[in-house]
Design a protein around this motif. Structure first.
Motif, PDB file in Angstrom:
ATOM      1  N   LEU A 140      30.471  31.428  49.395  1.00 12.44           N
ATOM      2  CA  LEU A 140      31.288  32.383  50.172  1.00 12.44           C
ATOM      3  C   LEU A 140      32.442  31.654  50.856  1.00 12.44           C
ATOM      4  O   LEU A 140      33.604  32.082  50.794  1.00 12.44           O
ATOM      5  CB  LEU A 140      30.423  33.080  51.227  1.00 12.44           C
ATOM      6  N   ALA A 141      32.091  30.527  51.498  1.00 11.53           N
ATOM      7  CA  ALA A 141      33.123  29.781  52.221  1.00 11.53           C
ATOM      8  C   ALA A 141      34.159  29.217  51.253  1.00 11.53           C
ATOM      9  O   ALA A 141      35.380  29.294  51.499  1.00 11.53           O
ATOM     10  CB  ALA A 141      32.478  28.653  53.016  1.00 11.53           C
ATOM     11  N   ALA A 142      33.679  28.686  50.140  1.00 11.12           N
ATOM     12  CA  ALA A 142      34.598  28.075  49.171  1.00 11.12           C
ATOM     13  C   ALA A 142      35.532  29.131  48.579  1.00 11.12           C
ATOM     14  O   ALA A 142      36.734  28.881  48.397  1.00 11.12           O
ATOM     15  CB  ALA A 142      33.792  27.403  48.059  1.00 11.12           C
ATOM     16  N   TYR A 143      34.970  30.303  48.307  1.00 14.18           N
ATOM     17  CA  TYR A 143      35.809  31.372  47.746  1.00 14.18           C
ATOM     18  C   TYR A 143      36.879  31.782  48.763  1.00 14.18           C
ATOM     19  O   TYR A 143      38.049  31.984  48.415  1.00 14.18           O
ATOM     20  CB  TYR A 143      34.939  32.566  47.356  1.00 14.18           C
ATOM     21  N   ALA A 144      36.467  31.863  50.014  1.00 14.26           N
ATOM     22  CA  ALA A 144      37.425  32.225  51.068  1.00 14.26           C
ATOM     23  C   ALA A 144      38.517  31.163  51.180  1.00 14.26           C
ATOM     24  O   ALA A 144      39.710  31.484  51.254  1.00 14.26           O
ATOM     25  CB  ALA A 144      36.696  32.380  52.396  1.00 14.26           C
ATOM     26  N   PHE A 145      38.127  29.898  51.176  1.00 16.24           N
ATOM     27  CA  PHE A 145      39.125  28.824  51.280  1.00 16.24           C
ATOM     28  C   PHE A 145      40.057  28.813  50.065  1.00 16.24           C
ATOM     29  O   PHE A 145      41.236  28.483  50.172  1.00 16.24           O
ATOM     30  CB  PHE A 145      38.433  27.456  51.396  1.00 16.24           C
ATOM     31  N   ALA A 146      39.511  29.181  48.905  1.00 15.23           N
ATOM     32  CA  ALA A 146      40.310  29.106  47.681  1.00 15.23           C
ATOM     33  C   ALA A 146      41.228  30.320  47.504  1.00 15.23           C
ATOM     34  O   ALA A 146      42.335  30.197  46.980  1.00 15.23           O
ATOM     35  CB  ALA A 146      39.383  28.972  46.477  1.00 15.23           C
ATOM     36  N   ARG A 147      40.763  31.493  47.937  1.00 17.85           N
ATOM     37  CA  ARG A 147      41.476  32.708  47.569  1.00 17.85           C
ATOM     38  C   ARG A 147      42.044  33.516  48.739  1.00 17.85           C
ATOM     39  O   ARG A 147      43.002  34.260  48.566  1.00 17.85           O
ATOM     40  CB  ARG A 147      40.534  33.635  46.760  1.00 17.85           C
ATOM     41  N   LEU A 148      41.431  33.415  49.899  1.00 18.38           N
ATOM     42  CA  LEU A 148      41.926  34.236  51.009  1.00 18.38           C
ATOM     43  C   LEU A 148      42.953  33.454  51.815  1.00 18.38           C
ATOM     44  O   LEU A 148      42.886  32.233  51.921  1.00 18.38           O
ATOM     45  CB  LEU A 148      40.766  34.673  51.909  1.00 18.38           C
TER      46      LEU A 148
ATOM     47  N   LYS B   6      35.148  25.051  45.962  1.00 20.39           N
ATOM     48  CA  LYS B   6      36.543  25.441  46.237  1.00 20.39           C
ATOM     49  C   LYS B   6      37.437  24.942  45.106  1.00 20.39           C
ATOM     50  O   LYS B   6      38.285  25.675  44.586  1.00 20.39           O
ATOM     51  CB  LYS B   6      37.008  24.857  47.574  1.00 20.39           C
ATOM     52  N   THR B   7      37.207  23.670  44.711  1.00 20.82           N
ATOM     53  CA  THR B   7      38.009  23.109  43.626  1.00 20.82           C
ATOM     54  C   THR B   7      37.846  23.936  42.354  1.00 20.82           C
ATOM     55  O   THR B   7      38.805  24.193  41.630  1.00 20.82           O
ATOM     56  CB  THR B   7      37.558  21.650  43.351  1.00 20.82           C
ATOM     57  N   PHE B   8      36.630  24.392  42.110  1.00 15.27           N
ATOM     58  CA  PHE B   8      36.365  25.188  40.914  1.00 15.27           C
ATOM     59  C   PHE B   8      37.022  26.568  41.003  1.00 15.27           C
ATOM     60  O   PHE B   8      37.681  27.019  40.062  1.00 15.27           O
ATOM     61  CB  PHE B   8      34.849  25.339  40.721  1.00 15.27           C
ATOM     62  N   PHE B   9      36.853  27.230  42.148  1.00  9.44           N
ATOM     63  CA  PHE B   9      37.416  28.577  42.312  1.00  9.44           C
ATOM     64  C   PHE B   9      38.940  28.555  42.196  1.00  9.44           C
ATOM     65  O   PHE B   9      39.548  29.495  41.693  1.00  9.44           O
ATOM     66  CB  PHE B   9      37.020  29.183  43.665  1.00  9.44           C
ATOM     67  N   GLU B  10      39.548  27.484  42.685  1.00  4.95           N
ATOM     68  CA  GLU B  10      41.016  27.395  42.625  1.00  4.95           C
ATOM     69  C   GLU B  10      41.519  27.361  41.185  1.00  4.95           C
ATOM     70  O   GLU B  10      42.648  27.740  40.897  1.00  4.95           O
ATOM     71  CB  GLU B  10      41.493  26.146  43.381  1.00  4.95           C
ATOM     72  N   LYS B  11      40.653  26.867  40.289  1.00 10.19           N
ATOM     73  CA  LYS B  11      41.070  26.748  38.890  1.00 10.19           C
ATOM     74  C   LYS B  11      40.823  28.021  38.083  1.00 10.19           C
ATOM     75  O   LYS B  11      41.237  28.124  36.937  1.00 10.19           O
ATOM     76  CB  LYS B  11      40.333  25.577  38.230  1.00 10.19           C
ATOM     77  N   LEU B  12      40.151  29.000  38.680  1.00 13.29           N
ATOM     78  CA  LEU B  12      39.918  30.260  37.962  1.00 13.29           C
ATOM     79  C   LEU B  12      41.251  31.009  37.816  1.00 13.29           C
ATOM     80  O   LEU B  12      42.017  31.100  38.783  1.00 13.29           O
ATOM     81  CB  LEU B  12      38.934  31.149  38.736  1.00 13.29           C
ATOM     82  N   PRO B  13      41.539  31.572  36.651  1.00 10.90           N
ATOM     83  CA  PRO B  13      42.806  32.289  36.456  1.00 10.90           C
ATOM     84  C   PRO B  13      42.906  33.499  37.386  1.00 10.90           C
ATOM     85  O   PRO B  13      41.962  34.295  37.459  1.00 10.90           O
ATOM     86  CB  PRO B  13      42.751  32.732  34.998  1.00 10.90           C
ATOM     87  N   LYS B  14      44.043  33.604  38.078  1.00  5.75           N
ATOM     88  CA  LYS B  14      44.213  34.728  39.013  1.00  5.75           C
ATOM     89  C   LYS B  14      44.320  36.052  38.274  1.00  5.75           C
ATOM     90  O   LYS B  14      44.031  37.115  38.831  1.00  5.75           O
ATOM     91  CB  LYS B  14      45.447  34.497  39.882  1.00  5.75           C
ATOM     92  N   ASP B  15      44.772  35.974  37.023  1.00  7.59           N
ATOM     93  CA  ASP B  15      44.931  37.214  36.239  1.00  7.59           C
ATOM     94  C   ASP B  15      43.622  37.981  36.125  1.00  7.59           C
ATOM     95  O   ASP B  15      43.591  39.203  36.154  1.00  7.59           O
ATOM     96  CB  ASP B  15      45.433  36.882  34.822  1.00  7.59           C
ATOM     97  N   LEU B  16      42.535  37.218  36.003  1.00  8.72           N
ATOM     98  CA  LEU B  16      41.215  37.856  35.897  1.00  8.72           C
ATOM     99  C   LEU B  16      40.929  38.688  37.144  1.00  8.72           C
ATOM    100  O   LEU B  16      40.461  39.819  37.077  1.00  8.72           O
ATOM    101  CB  LEU B  16      40.128  36.787  35.760  1.00  8.72           C
ATOM    102  N   GLU B  17      41.235  38.101  38.288  1.00 10.54           N
ATOM    103  CA  GLU B  17      40.979  38.797  39.560  1.00 10.54           C
ATOM    104  C   GLU B  17      41.896  40.010  39.684  1.00 10.54           C
ATOM    105  O   GLU B  17      41.478  41.075  40.162  1.00 10.54           O
ATOM    106  CB  GLU B  17      41.209  37.854  40.736  1.00 10.54           C
ATOM    107  N   ASP B  18      43.155  39.848  39.259  1.00 13.79           N
ATOM    108  CA  ASP B  18      44.087  40.970  39.331  1.00 13.79           C
ATOM    109  C   ASP B  18      43.581  42.131  38.484  1.00 13.79           C
ATOM    110  O   ASP B  18      43.616  43.290  38.916  1.00 13.79           O
ATOM    111  CB  ASP B  18      45.480  40.532  38.843  1.00 13.79           C
TER     112      ASP B  18
ATOM    113  N   ALA C 249      31.309  30.642  37.895  1.00 12.61           N
ATOM    114  CA  ALA C 249      31.123  29.334  38.558  1.00 12.61           C
ATOM    115  C   ALA C 249      29.766  28.707  38.261  1.00 12.61           C
ATOM    116  O   ALA C 249      29.390  27.720  38.905  1.00 12.61           O
ATOM    117  CB  ALA C 249      31.302  29.511  40.066  1.00 12.61           C
ATOM    118  N   LYS C 250      29.035  29.240  37.305  1.00  6.80           N
ATOM    119  CA  LYS C 250      27.688  28.724  37.023  1.00  6.80           C
ATOM    120  C   LYS C 250      27.643  27.195  36.850  1.00  6.80           C
ATOM    121  O   LYS C 250      26.767  26.533  37.404  1.00  6.80           O
ATOM    122  CB  LYS C 250      27.123  29.396  35.763  1.00  6.80           C
ATOM    123  N   PRO C 251      28.567  26.602  36.087  1.00  8.10           N
ATOM    124  CA  PRO C 251      28.498  25.140  35.925  1.00  8.10           C
ATOM    125  C   PRO C 251      28.640  24.411  37.266  1.00  8.10           C
ATOM    126  O   PRO C 251      27.904  23.451  37.533  1.00  8.10           O
ATOM    127  CB  PRO C 251      29.676  24.826  35.000  1.00  8.10           C
TER     128      PRO C 251
END
Lengths: 282, 433
Positions: free
Chosen positions: A96-104, A164-176, A197-199
Motif C-alpha cells: 500500500l505504502a509503495a503504491y502510494a509513493f509510486a503513483r500518488l 516502489k521501484t517495481f510499481f514505478e516501472k508498471l506502464p501507466k497506460d494500463l492504469e489509465d 507485482a507477484k515477482p
C-alpha cells in the motif's frame, strides 16, 4: 588468425574455467550445509575428530533428541505463526505504502520516503532498550503482538523500497485503461498492480520469511514464556556458555532449515523473475 | 457473500488468538532469569524439588547467549520489570550501577543471620565479589548483594598421554618456568604443540599476565602500579612481558593462539592436539563432553619467582541477586539460601561438573575437579582489589601482549606504550577532579 577449431577450443576453455569457478563458488556455499548435516549424525566425541561427510555410524537419534530436548514442537508452530503474520503484515502495508509513493502525488512524498529508507540504517538491536521501554508502556511485553509489530516495522523499509521501484516501472497506460473502465484507486491497486507485482512480492516474502524465521535476539528481549518463543530459542538450548552440544545443535539447525528451503523452492521462479524484472534495482 | 466474509472471520480468529496470550503469573511464584543454558535441566529439576518441599513454585527462565541476556536485564531494569532473582553479568562496576539504581537487594541480614551460618557455608572470595565494604570506590552502601551459585578458578592443564609420548613424567607436571620451557622443548621435538588458550579473548591474556605479575612483584607493588606510583616501564613489569616473548621465541605456543577463541582452544586440547591449556574449572565439563577419555591433570601456572606466592584467578562462576523491588524478596532470598545448601549444591556439582559454592558440597567430586578445588585459596580477582586499573590501560596491555606474540612489538616498547596510556588516564582523572 584463429581457425574454427582454435576458436572452439578457446570458447570451450573459457566455458570450462567459468564452470569450474561456478562449481567452486557453489561448493563453498554448499559445504557448510553438508558439514551441518554430517555433524548432525555424529556424536559429541566424534564431531571434531571424524571429519568425514558420511559418518560410518550415523546417529539418527540426534534428530529425535533435538526435537524433544529443544522443545521444537511448540517452537516450530510458533515460528510458522510469526512468519505468516509478520510477512502478511509487511506485504499488505508495504505494498500500500509503495503504491502510494509510486503513483500518488501528495506533499512531502519524497521526504517521507527517505524517512522510511532511513529506518533501514537502524538495526533493531540498536534500539533494543528504547523498544523494550515502549513495548512495556504499551503492555506488549511477553505477548505475540510485542514480537510481531516490531518485526513488521523492521521489515517495512526494504519492502517499500523494492515494491516502489517495481510499481514505478508498471506502464501507466494500463492504469489509465482501468480508470476509463471505472476502476477506483483501490481497485487499480488490488486488481491490477498487486497481481502484476507477484515477482516483487515473492522477493519481499522470501527476504522477510528468512529474517523472521532466523530472528532470535528480539524474541529474547520481548518474550519470557517458553510457550511464545520461536524456533531459534530451541537451538539455544544446545549452545551453552561453556558447553555446546554440536550434534544436537546441527540436527536442530537442519530441521529448522527445511521449511526455508521449501519456501525458497516454491517461490524460486518468482524470485528470479522479480530480481531480473528490476525489483531490486535502485 | 460468504467468500467475502472469510478474511474477516480469519481476522477475528487471529485477534482472539493474539489477545489471549499474556502471561498469567501465580502471585507466590518466584521467577528467576538466567543465561546458563547448559544447566537448564538441572535448574528445572531443583525448581521442582523446591516446590515439592515448600509449596512455592519457582520458574527458571532462560535467556541465552549471555550478551542477549545482558541486554534483557538492562532493558528490564529500565522498566522496573526485573524478575525476583537475576544475575548481573560483567564487572563489579556493573553490579554497583544496578545496586545504586535500586535494583539489587542487600541480603547482608540474611547472610549474617545465626552468626553467619549461611556465610560460613560459602567460599569466601566468590562471596566477596558480591560485597561492598565501607569506603568502596563505587559509592555503594556496605552490604552483600548476591550469592555465588558456583565457583571457578583458572589454571593450566596438561595432557598426560602427550607427556608420555614426549618421554615426560605424566605425574610430574612442570613447576617452574624453566621446567615449563624444557618440557615444551621436548614436546616440540616430538612435533607436539605446547600451550593452547583462547587468547583471542584478551581477558585470558590479562589473567596470565596478572598471575605472573603477582608472582614476580606481589600485591603491594601491583597496587602501587594501579595508584600510579610504580611505572609499567619498571623492570618487573618488563619481565612479565618478556615471559610472553620467551614463549613465542621458544615455540611454546600452539598455532593461532593469539586470535583463537576459547571454544576452539578447548577443542584442540580435548582432541589431544596440544599438551598444555590454560582454562577455567568449567573446562572439566567441556572436556568430558568432547572427549571423555582425555587423560589430563591440573597444574598451577609455572612459577617464575620464589619471592612471592603464586596466585590464580578465581571467584564466582555465576551469581544470583535478589530484586530489591520484588514483593517476594524475602522468599527469593530464602530460595537462594536453599539453592546454596549442601544437598542442592552436591546435586548441581554432580550434574554440571562445576565447582559448588558451598564448601560442604565438596564430596564425590571427580578427581580432576578436586584438583581445582585444592587451589581455591590461591585465587585472586581484579574485582577484589581495592583499586581497579583504567580499562584503557588494561586494553593497551593485553592487546600489546598479542603484538608481542606476533612479533610486532618488544616488551620494552609495549611497557612504554602502556605507561603512556596510564599517564593520559591519570591526567584525565586529575582534570576531572
Amino acid at each position: 588468425m584463429y581457425s574454427v577449431t582454435q576458436y572452439r577450443a578457446k570458447r570451450f576453455g573459457l566455458k570450462l574455467v567459468m564452470q569450474l569457478f561456478c562449481a567452486g563458488v557453489a561448493a563453498t556455499c554448499l559445504f557448510p550445509l553438508f558439514w551441518m548435516a554430517a555433524s548432525s549424525l555424529k556424536t559429541q566425541e566424534t564431531v571434531f575428530s571424524d571429519f568425514s561427510l558420511l559418518p560410518s555410524n550415523p546417529q539418527w537419534l540426534n534428530y529425535v533428541n533435538a526435537w524433544t530436548k529443544g522443545g521444537f514442537g511448540v517452537y516450530f508452530l510458533n515460528s510458522i505463526f510469526y512468519s505468516t503474520v509478520v510477512v502478511v503484515g509487511i506485504v499488505l502495508i508495504s505494498s500500500l505504502a509503495a503504491y502510494a509513493f509510486a503513483r500518488l502525488r501528495f506533499p512531502g512524498r519524497q521526504f517521507f520516503f527517505i524517512l522510511f529508507l532511513a529506518t533501514m540504517m537502524i538495526p533493531i538491536p540498536g534500539a533494543f532498550i528504547a523498544l523494550y521501554v515502549l513495548l512495556n508502556k504499551l503492555g506488549l511485553i511477553n505477548t505475540h503482538w510485542g514480537y510481531i509489530l516490531p518485526q513488521i516495522n523492521g521489515g517495512l523499509a526494504l519492502s517499500i523500497f523494492l515494491l516502489k521501484t517495481f510499481f514505478e516501472k508498471l506502464p501507466k497506460d494500463l492504469e489509465d485503461s482501468a480508470r476509463i473502465d471505472g476502476c477506483t484507486k483501490w481497485g487499480i491497486y488490488w486488481h491490477l498492480a498487486m497481481p502484476l507485482a507477484k515477482p516483487a512480492i515473492a522477493v519481499v516474502v522470501i527476504f522477510n520469511v528468512l529474517a523472521v524465521w532466523n530472528e532470535y535476539l528480539l524474541a529474547m528481549l520481548v518474550l519470557t514464556d517458553k510457550e511464545l518463543m520461536p524456533l531459534q530459542r530451541g537451538l539455544m538450548v544446545f549452545q551453552g556458555a561453556h558447553i555446546t552440544q554440536y550434534p544436537l545443535l546441527m540436527a536442530g539447525m537442519t530441521i529448522s532449515v527445511i521449511p526455508i528451503v521449501v519456501v525458497y523452492l516454491l517461490m524460486q521462479r518468482y524470485i528470479i523473475e522479480g530480481i531480473t524484472a528490476g525489483a531490486i534495482k535502485g | 457473500m460468504t467468500h467475502r466474509k472469510k478474511p474477516w472471520i480469519l481476522g477475528v480468529y487471529l485477534a482472539a488468538l493474539l489477545a489471549g496470550c499474556a502471561q498469567k503469573q501465580n502471585s507466590s511464584q518466584l521467577t528467576i532469569w538466567h543465561w546458563m543454558s547448559d544447566r537448564e535441566d538441572t535448574l528445572q529439576e531443583l525448581a521442582g524439588r523446591y516446590e515439592t518441599a515448600t509449596g512455592i513454585p519457582v520458574r527458571f527462565e532462560l535467556f541465552a547467549p549471555s550478551e542477549a541476556y545482558s541486554q534483557k536485564v538492562k532493558a528490564a531494569a529500565q522498566t522496573n520489570t526485573l524478575p525476583d532473582v537475576f544475575g548481573v553479568l560483567g564487572e563489579k562496576r556493573d553490579l554497583a550501577s544496578f545496586i545504586l539504581s535500586g535494583h539489587v537487594a542487600n541480603i547482608a541480614e540474611e547472610i549474617n543471620d545465626q552468626e553467619g551460618a549461611w556465610r560460613k557455608l560459602l567460599f569466601e572470595k566468590p562471596l566477596l565479589m558480591n560485597e561492598f565494604d565501607a569506603g568502596n570506590g563505587y559509592g555503594v552502601p556496605v552490604g552483600t548483594y548476591g550469592v555465588p551459585l558456583d565457583v571457578m578458578n583458572i589454571q593450566f592443564l596438561y595432557n598426560k598421554d602427550l607427556f608420555r609420548q614426549a618421554g615426560l613424567d605424566p605425574n610430574k607436571p612442570p613447576v617452574t618456568w624453566r621446567d615449563f620451557l624444557a618440557a615444551n622443548a621436548k614436546l616440540k621435538e616430538k612435533g607436539i604443540q605446547g600451550l593452547v588458550s583462547g587468547w583471542g579473548e584478551i581477558w585470558l591474556i590479562e589473567c596470565l599476565a596478572s598471575n605472573f605479575a603477582w608472582n614476580i612483584m606481589g600485591q603491594d607493588k601491583i597496587l602501587a602500579t594501579l595508584k600510579g606510583k610504580v611505572l609499567y616501564t619498571d623492570s618487573d613489569w618488563v619481565r612479565v612481558l618478556k615471559l610472553f616473548q620467551e614463549m613465542r621465541d621458544q615455540g611454546a605456543l600452539a598455532e593461532g593462539v593469539v586470535t583463537m577463541i576459547n571454544k576452539r582452544a578447548e577443542q584442540i586440547f580435548a582432541n589431544g592436539q596440544a599438551a598444555f591449556a590454560m582454562n577455567g574449572s568449567w573446562c572439566v565439563n567441556v572436556y568430558h563432553g568432547m572427549n571423555p577419555s582425555l587423560d589430563y591433570g591440573v597444574m598451577l601456572p609455572p612459577r617464575v619467582s620464589n619471592t612471592y606466592p603464586q596466585v590464580i584467578w578465581g571467584g564466582a562462576g555465576s551469581n544470583f541477586m535478589v530484586n530489591a523491588k520484588s514483593v517476594r524478596k524475602e522468599q527469593a532470598a530464602a530460595f537462594l539460601k536453599w539453592l546454596t545448601a549442601k544437598e542442592q549444591q552436591v546435586y548441581l556439582a554432580t550434574q554440571t561438573r562445576n565447582l559448588p559454592s558451598n564448601r560442604e558440597a565438596l564430596v564425590d567430586l571427580p578427581p580432576i575437579l578436586a584438583e581445582f578445588v585444592n587451589d581455591m585459596d590461591r585465587t585472586v580477582h581484579p574485582s577484589l582489589m581495592p583499586l581497579a586499573e583504567f580499562p584503557l590501560v588494561t586494553e593497551a596491555m593485553t592487546k600489546g601482549i598479542q603484538s608481542i606474540l606476533i612479533g610486532e612489538k618488544t616488551p620494552e616498547e609495549l611497557a612504554a606504550q602502556v605507561q603512556a596510556v596510564k599517564d593520559r588516564e591519570l591526567e584525565k582523572q586529575m582534570a576531572q577532579r
